[in-house]
Write a protein that holds these residues in place. Structure first.
Motif, PDB file in Angstrom:
ATOM      1  N   ALA A  95      64.131  19.697  45.337  1.00 52.69           N
ATOM      2  CA  ALA A  95      63.894  18.279  45.589  1.00 52.69           C
ATOM      3  C   ALA A  95      62.843  17.789  44.595  1.00 52.69           C
ATOM      4  O   ALA A  95      61.736  18.317  44.545  1.00 52.69           O
ATOM      5  CB  ALA A  95      63.421  18.064  47.023  1.00 52.69           C
ATOM      6  N   VAL A  96      63.221  16.797  43.800  1.00 53.76           N
ATOM      7  CA  VAL A  96      62.369  16.281  42.728  1.00 53.76           C
ATOM      8  C   VAL A  96      61.994  14.837  43.038  1.00 53.76           C
ATOM      9  O   VAL A  96      62.853  14.019  43.379  1.00 53.76           O
ATOM     10  CB  VAL A  96      63.099  16.345  41.368  1.00 53.76           C
ATOM     11  N   VAL A 122      72.624  24.355  40.601  1.00 53.90           N
ATOM     12  CA  VAL A 122      71.456  23.973  41.397  1.00 53.90           C
ATOM     13  C   VAL A 122      71.582  22.503  41.792  1.00 53.90           C
ATOM     14  O   VAL A 122      71.684  21.627  40.931  1.00 53.90           O
ATOM     15  CB  VAL A 122      70.143  24.183  40.609  1.00 53.90           C
ATOM     16  N   ALA A 123      71.585  22.243  43.089  1.00 51.00           N
ATOM     17  CA  ALA A 123      71.668  20.861  43.583  1.00 51.00           C
ATOM     18  C   ALA A 123      70.301  20.200  43.454  1.00 51.00           C
ATOM     19  O   ALA A 123      69.278  20.772  43.826  1.00 51.00           O
ATOM     20  CB  ALA A 123      72.126  20.846  45.039  1.00 51.00           C
ATOM     21  N   LEU A 124      70.287  18.984  42.917  1.00 48.48           N
ATOM     22  CA  LEU A 124      69.055  18.223  42.752  1.00 48.48           C
ATOM     23  C   LEU A 124      69.033  17.082  43.762  1.00 48.48           C
ATOM     24  O   LEU A 124      69.947  16.267  43.819  1.00 48.48           O
ATOM     25  CB  LEU A 124      68.966  17.636  41.342  1.00 48.48           C
ATOM     26  N   ALA A 125      67.979  17.027  44.570  1.00 50.97           N
ATOM     27  CA  ALA A 125      67.753  15.896  45.469  1.00 50.97           C
ATOM     28  C   ALA A 125      66.615  15.076  44.862  1.00 50.97           C
ATOM     29  O   ALA A 125      65.534  15.607  44.596  1.00 50.97           O
ATOM     30  CB  ALA A 125      67.382  16.380  46.858  1.00 50.97           C
ATOM     31  N   LEU A 126      66.839  13.798  44.619  1.00 48.17           N
ATOM     32  CA  LEU A 126      65.866  12.950  43.930  1.00 48.17           C
ATOM     33  C   LEU A 126      65.284  11.924  44.894  1.00 48.17           C
ATOM     34  O   LEU A 126      66.020  11.305  45.678  1.00 48.17           O
ATOM     35  CB  LEU A 126      66.525  12.243  42.749  1.00 48.17           C
ATOM     36  N   GLU A 127      63.965  11.742  44.814  1.00 47.97           N
ATOM     37  CA  GLU A 127      63.277  10.795  45.686  1.00 47.97           C
ATOM     38  C   GLU A 127      62.296   9.962  44.863  1.00 47.97           C
ATOM     39  O   GLU A 127      61.585  10.503  44.010  1.00 47.97           O
ATOM     40  CB  GLU A 127      62.509  11.522  46.794  1.00 47.97           C
ATOM     41  N   GLU A 128      62.249   8.665  45.131  1.00 44.76           N
ATOM     42  CA  GLU A 128      61.297   7.768  44.467  1.00 44.76           C
ATOM     43  C   GLU A 128      60.279   7.271  45.490  1.00 44.76           C
ATOM     44  O   GLU A 128      60.625   6.577  46.438  1.00 44.76           O
ATOM     45  CB  GLU A 128      62.028   6.570  43.848  1.00 44.76           C
ATOM     46  N   TRP A 129      59.022   7.655  45.309  1.00 40.99           N
ATOM     47  CA  TRP A 129      57.934   7.227  46.184  1.00 40.99           C
ATOM     48  C   TRP A 129      56.706   6.916  45.349  1.00 40.99           C
ATOM     49  O   TRP A 129      56.696   7.123  44.133  1.00 40.99           O
ATOM     50  CB  TRP A 129      57.572   8.338  47.197  1.00 40.99           C
ATOM     51  N   GLY A 130      55.653   6.458  46.004  1.00 43.43           N
ATOM     52  CA  GLY A 130      54.369   6.286  45.344  1.00 43.43           C
ATOM     53  C   GLY A 130      53.714   7.640  45.118  1.00 43.43           C
ATOM     54  O   GLY A 130      54.060   8.639  45.756  1.00 43.43           O
ATOM     55  N   THR A 131      52.739   7.664  44.220  1.00 43.07           N
ATOM     56  CA  THR A 131      52.093   8.933  43.864  1.00 43.07           C
ATOM     57  C   THR A 131      51.488   9.645  45.066  1.00 43.07           C
ATOM     58  O   THR A 131      51.668  10.855  45.245  1.00 43.07           O
ATOM     59  CB  THR A 131      51.009   8.687  42.791  1.00 43.07           C
ATOM     60  N   ARG A 142      58.340  18.895  51.627  1.00 40.64           N
ATOM     61  CA  ARG A 142      59.507  18.017  51.652  1.00 40.64           C
ATOM     62  C   ARG A 142      60.041  17.803  50.236  1.00 40.64           C
ATOM     63  O   ARG A 142      61.205  17.443  50.059  1.00 40.64           O
ATOM     64  CB  ARG A 142      59.152  16.681  52.297  1.00 40.64           C
ATOM     65  N   LEU A 143      59.180  17.988  49.244  1.00 43.36           N
ATOM     66  CA  LEU A 143      59.562  17.967  47.834  1.00 43.36           C
ATOM     67  C   LEU A 143      59.061  19.259  47.194  1.00 43.36           C
ATOM     68  O   LEU A 143      58.109  19.879  47.669  1.00 43.36           O
ATOM     69  CB  LEU A 143      58.944  16.773  47.108  1.00 43.36           C
ATOM     70  N   ASP A 144      59.708  19.623  46.091  1.00 42.66           N
ATOM     71  CA  ASP A 144      59.287  20.827  45.369  1.00 42.66           C
ATOM     72  C   ASP A 144      58.419  20.501  44.156  1.00 42.66           C
ATOM     73  O   ASP A 144      57.504  21.250  43.818  1.00 42.66           O
ATOM     74  CB  ASP A 144      60.520  21.616  44.914  1.00 42.66           C
TER      75      ASP A 144
END
Length: 306
Positions: A95-96, A122-131, A142-144
């Motif tokens: 998870a990136v 390799v499956a990539l799960a992408l998430e956009e959040w604040g720093t 929850r993220l790698d």
């Protein structure tokens, strides 16, 4: 309990037809193989082999056990291969995360594309959040790994790696007085002393927020903040609406906000670093592979810009 070793003996017997041939294939002597086959029958509790004057043949129960044994053996081999691929980082899931502003820098999509091309398993799960949210998500697994902007402080157990320093620009609405006759070297931050600033909310990214404030104070003024937004992309919408000006990473000009012009900051410039956050001692080979791609592509980008 019947183990796969005993099943392999029975499968070899079924495929070779004689105990002698099966023993040769397995690399053991005939008497020990015979004892192991009898032990298998004892554990199953039914006859598996008809012993004939010349050779042997499997009972119906033996034939069924061979068929099921082949399935189990194949599944075990698949599991072993999957484990090896995972250990090499060729299979699995990571998870990136990335901030909205970092996502506009070409390095981020280029890294993701290069990783998928090299390790399609390799499956990539992408998430956009604040720093701040990204750092917390990594800490709580929850993220790698994540591309972040100056988190300010690093949570225990996490490591930050510098990727690149991106210049920041002044974003103004079209027709703004600062957009007239811009010097080639840009304009100094001191020229913004009377402007209303639209800022990225500090709670989401304290490092970047504080860097802009500190640079303005060093230029001789405290910025007058009219609006704060939860995302850097939101600041550009408010700039386009004429509610003020903002200082944003240069890659944000890739966003088509409409009615927004970008002006360079005269030396000394202001920079927005992109950093890579991950857990210290991360055991996942896939995550380490991702980190290595980031390093290599960042180095190539730096060499190309030099």
């Amino acid at each position: 309990m019947v183990d796969l070793r005993h099943l392999s003996y029975l499968i070899a017997l079924a495929e070779e037809g004689t105990v002698t041939a099966a023993a040769e294939r397995l690399g053991i002597q005939q008497p020990p193989l015979t004892r192991q086959l009898r032990a298998l029958e004892d554990r199953v509790g039914v006859p598996l082999i008809h012993r004939l004057p010349r050779g042997v043949e499997l009972t119906e129960a033996g034939k069924l056990l061979v068929e099921e044994g082949r399935v189990l053996t194949a599944r075990l081999e698949q599991a072993l291969q999957a484990a090896r691929r995972t250990a090499r980082g060729e299979q699995g899931r990571i998870a990136v995360g990335f901030t909205s502003s970092a996502g506009f820098h070409p390095l981020v999509p280029n890294v993701i594309r290069a990783f998928r091309d090299k390790w399609p398993g390799v499956a990539l799960a992408l998430e956009e959040w604040g720093t701040v949210d990204l750092v917390e998500a990594i800490r709580h697994e929850r993220l790698d790994i994540a591309f972040v902007r100056m988190p300010g402080t690093t949570a225990a157990g996490l490591v930050l790696e510098d990727v690149l320093d991106e210049p920041m620009l002044i974003a103004v609405p079209a027709g703004h007085r600062l957009a007239r006759d811009i010097p080639e070297v840009g304009i100094p931050l001191a020229a913004l002393a009377d402007e209303t600033f639209i800022m990225y909310r500090r709670s989401a990214g304290p490092g970047l927020h504080d860097a802009v404030i500190a640079a303005c104070v060093a230029a001789g003024f405290s910025p007058r903040v009219g609006q704060e937004t939860p995302r850097t992309v939101s600041t550009l919408s408010l700039v386009a609406a004429g509610l003020g000006i903002s200082v944003v990473p240069a890659s944000m000009r890739r966003m088509d906000a409409g009615n927004v012009l970008y002006i360079s900051i005269a030396s000394p410039g202001l920079y927005a670093p992109i950093q890579l956050a991950s857990r210290r001692g991360e055991p996942s080979r896939a995550v380490r592979n991702f980190r290595e791609i980031v390093r290599r592509m960042a180095q190539s980008a730096a060499a190309g810009a030099a």
